[in-house]
Design a protein around this motif. Sequence first.
Motif, mmCIF file in Angstrom:
data_model
loop_
_atom_site.group_PDB
_atom_site.id
_atom_site.type_symbol
_atom_site.label_atom_id
_atom_site.label_comp_id
_atom_site.label_asym_id
_atom_site.label_seq_id
_atom_site.Cartn_x
_atom_site.Cartn_y
_atom_site.Cartn_z
ATOM 1 N N UNK A 1 -3.271 1.386 -9.209
ATOM 2 C CA UNK A 1 -3.644 2.746 -8.900
ATOM 3 C C UNK A 1 -5.126 2.811 -8.544
ATOM 4 N N UNK A 2 -5.470 3.523 -7.475
ATOM 5 C CA UNK A 2 -6.855 3.516 -6.994
ATOM 6 C C UNK A 2 -7.809 4.251 -7.920
ATOM 7 N N UNK A 3 -7.284 5.061 -8.837
ATOM 8 C CA UNK A 3 -8.133 5.748 -9.809
ATOM 9 C C UNK A 3 -8.157 4.993 -11.133
ATOM 10 N N UNK A 4 -6.994 4.736 -11.700
ATOM 11 C CA UNK A 4 -6.935 4.086 -13.023
ATOM 12 C C UNK A 4 -7.361 2.623 -12.980
ATOM 13 N N UNK A 5 -7.053 1.928 -11.884
ATOM 14 C CA UNK A 5 -7.295 0.480 -11.804
ATOM 15 C C UNK A 5 -8.310 0.163 -10.712
ATOM 16 N N UNK B 1 0.861 -1.177 0.000
ATOM 17 C CA UNK B 1 0.000 0.000 0.000
ATOM 18 C C UNK B 1 0.898 1.229 0.000
ATOM 19 N N UNK B 2 0.580 2.161 -0.887
ATOM 20 C CA UNK B 2 1.354 3.392 -0.978
ATOM 21 C C UNK B 2 0.394 4.564 -1.123
ATOM 22 N N UNK B 3 0.503 5.545 -0.230
ATOM 23 C CA UNK B 3 -0.277 6.778 -0.324
ATOM 24 C C UNK B 3 0.693 7.948 -0.363
ATOM 25 N N UNK B 4 0.515 8.826 -1.350
ATOM 26 C CA UNK B 4 1.387 9.977 -1.507
ATOM 27 C C UNK B 4 0.543 11.250 -1.584
ATOM 28 N N UNK C 1 -12.987 8.979 -4.988
ATOM 29 C CA UNK C 1 -11.888 9.414 -5.849
ATOM 30 C C UNK C 1 -11.119 10.534 -5.148
ATOM 31 N N UNK C 2 -9.796 10.429 -5.021
ATOM 32 C CA UNK C 2 -9.025 11.493 -4.378
ATOM 33 C C UNK C 2 -9.160 12.810 -5.135
ATOM 34 N N UNK C 3 -9.154 13.904 -4.390
ATOM 35 C CA UNK C 3 -9.129 15.228 -5.008
ATOM 36 C C UNK C 3 -7.753 15.506 -5.595
ATOM 37 N N UNK C 4 -6.716 15.066 -4.874
ATOM 38 C CA UNK C 4 -5.342 15.194 -5.363
ATOM 39 C C UNK C 4 -4.488 14.144 -4.668
ATOM 40 N N UNK C 5 -3.228 14.050 -5.114
ATOM 41 C CA UNK C 5 -2.362 12.993 -4.597
ATOM 42 C C UNK C 5 -2.667 11.680 -5.288
ATOM 43 N N UNK C 6 -2.013 10.630 -4.816
ATOM 44 C CA UNK C 6 -2.232 9.323 -5.437
ATOM 45 C C UNK C 6 -2.097 8.226 -4.391
ATOM 46 N N UNK C 7 -2.638 7.056 -4.731
ATOM 47 C CA UNK C 7 -2.492 5.878 -3.884
ATOM 48 C C UNK C 7 -2.485 4.645 -4.771
ATOM 49 N N UNK D 1 1.804 7.546 3.457
ATOM 50 C CA UNK D 1 2.314 6.423 4.244
ATOM 51 C C UNK D 1 2.546 5.235 3.324
ATOM 52 N N UNK D 2 3.262 4.250 3.853
ATOM 53 C CA UNK D 2 3.531 3.003 3.139
ATOM 54 C C UNK D 2 3.257 1.831 4.067
ATOM 55 N N UNK D 3 2.768 0.732 3.484
ATOM 56 C CA UNK D 3 2.568 -0.499 4.255
ATOM 57 C C UNK D 3 3.109 -1.654 3.417
ATOM 58 N N UNK D 4 4.083 -2.353 3.966
ATOM 59 C CA UNK D 4 4.667 -3.492 3.263
ATOM 60 C C UNK D 4 3.897 -4.764 3.588
ATOM 61 N N UNK D 5 4.065 -5.774 2.771
ATOM 62 C CA UNK D 5 3.482 -7.084 3.058
ATOM 63 C C UNK D 5 4.007 -7.576 4.397
ATOM 64 N N UNK D 6 3.113 -8.115 5.218
ATOM 65 C CA UNK D 6 3.487 -8.598 6.539
ATOM 66 C C UNK D 6 3.336 -7.567 7.646
ATOM 67 N N UNK D 7 2.974 -6.334 7.286
ATOM 68 C CA UNK D 7 2.853 -5.266 8.278
ATOM 69 C C UNK D 7 1.398 -4.931 8.585
#
Length: 312
Positions: free
Chosen positions: A65-69, A3-6, A53-59, A23-29
């Motif tokens: 991708x939470x918007x494209x995919x 998981x990646x949120x920017x 849908x986020x107003x800005x930023x990405x995840x 924030x970031x979350x790796x597998x196992x965390x």
Amino acid sequence: MMILAERLTKKFDEFTAVNEVSFEVAAGQVLVILGPNGAGKTTTVRMLTSILRPTSGRAAVAGYDVVRDADKVRASVGVLTENHGLYGRMSADEYLDFFGQLYRLDRPTRLSRIEKYLDQFGLSGARQKRLGEFSKGMRQKLALVRALLHEPPVLLLDEPTSAMDPESARVVREAIESLRSADRAIVLCTHNLTEAEELADRVAIIRRGRIVQQGTLPELRALEGPPVFEARLAAPLNGWDGSLPDGAGLLERGDSWLRYRTTAPEQTNPALLGSLLAQNLPVLALQELPHSLEQVYLKVMQRAAGEDNHAG
């Protein structure tokens, strides 16, 4: 990274519900997002599940991708919400089979996984019971089973024990603990400090839509300063000369105990123990008193409130 949120941001008209969260979350965390009601936790989860849908930023979740995919994101997550929407007239078997079909699982796979997870969560004996007869803890465990049926690599749990009695909350926390896996990342949103302390690998503290502090539990506890130790004795401290080794500072003392802070416990503690024994003072225990997450949380929130007031 699972998981990646920017700089993830969500605005509703002029109101900013989530403000540049990263924030970031790796597998196992297990990442716990900790904050009061209305801080932006649920909105963050809804963006991670491609519901909002986020107003800005990405995840990105499981590499998508939470918007494209969005469709692939939804297929990769299991979600447990505070209001889980169980159908009270269905049995557990009927309910899970229904959702297994929505997940497009074939019948053998559905039956196999229903059997597996009902057994794992101790619900096999209640599989024919109507859901309206389930206790709160049983309902929440069943909702967890539903979220796991398609065996997603990411679990998003939003206030999983909210408004539960202590016994039911314990049942659900134990169930979540059992879901830790080297192949799975978990985000848990809560305002329950006990829950966060028990389950978190990392904690992100959120206030008014903004993450004001994040890190591992040891990193957060370090914000409270050097560790505190307590020495307890089997006799009064009347005969103690009051001296502490270099590097130790006395915080408080009672009839048969004392607490001190030290930056070098590997030198200070043996020296203090030797000094007490040399004065014929019988030591029962010498132990660290870890800073609680509650202390850290309150300090971080007070600091953030002060910064907001100053900015205002």
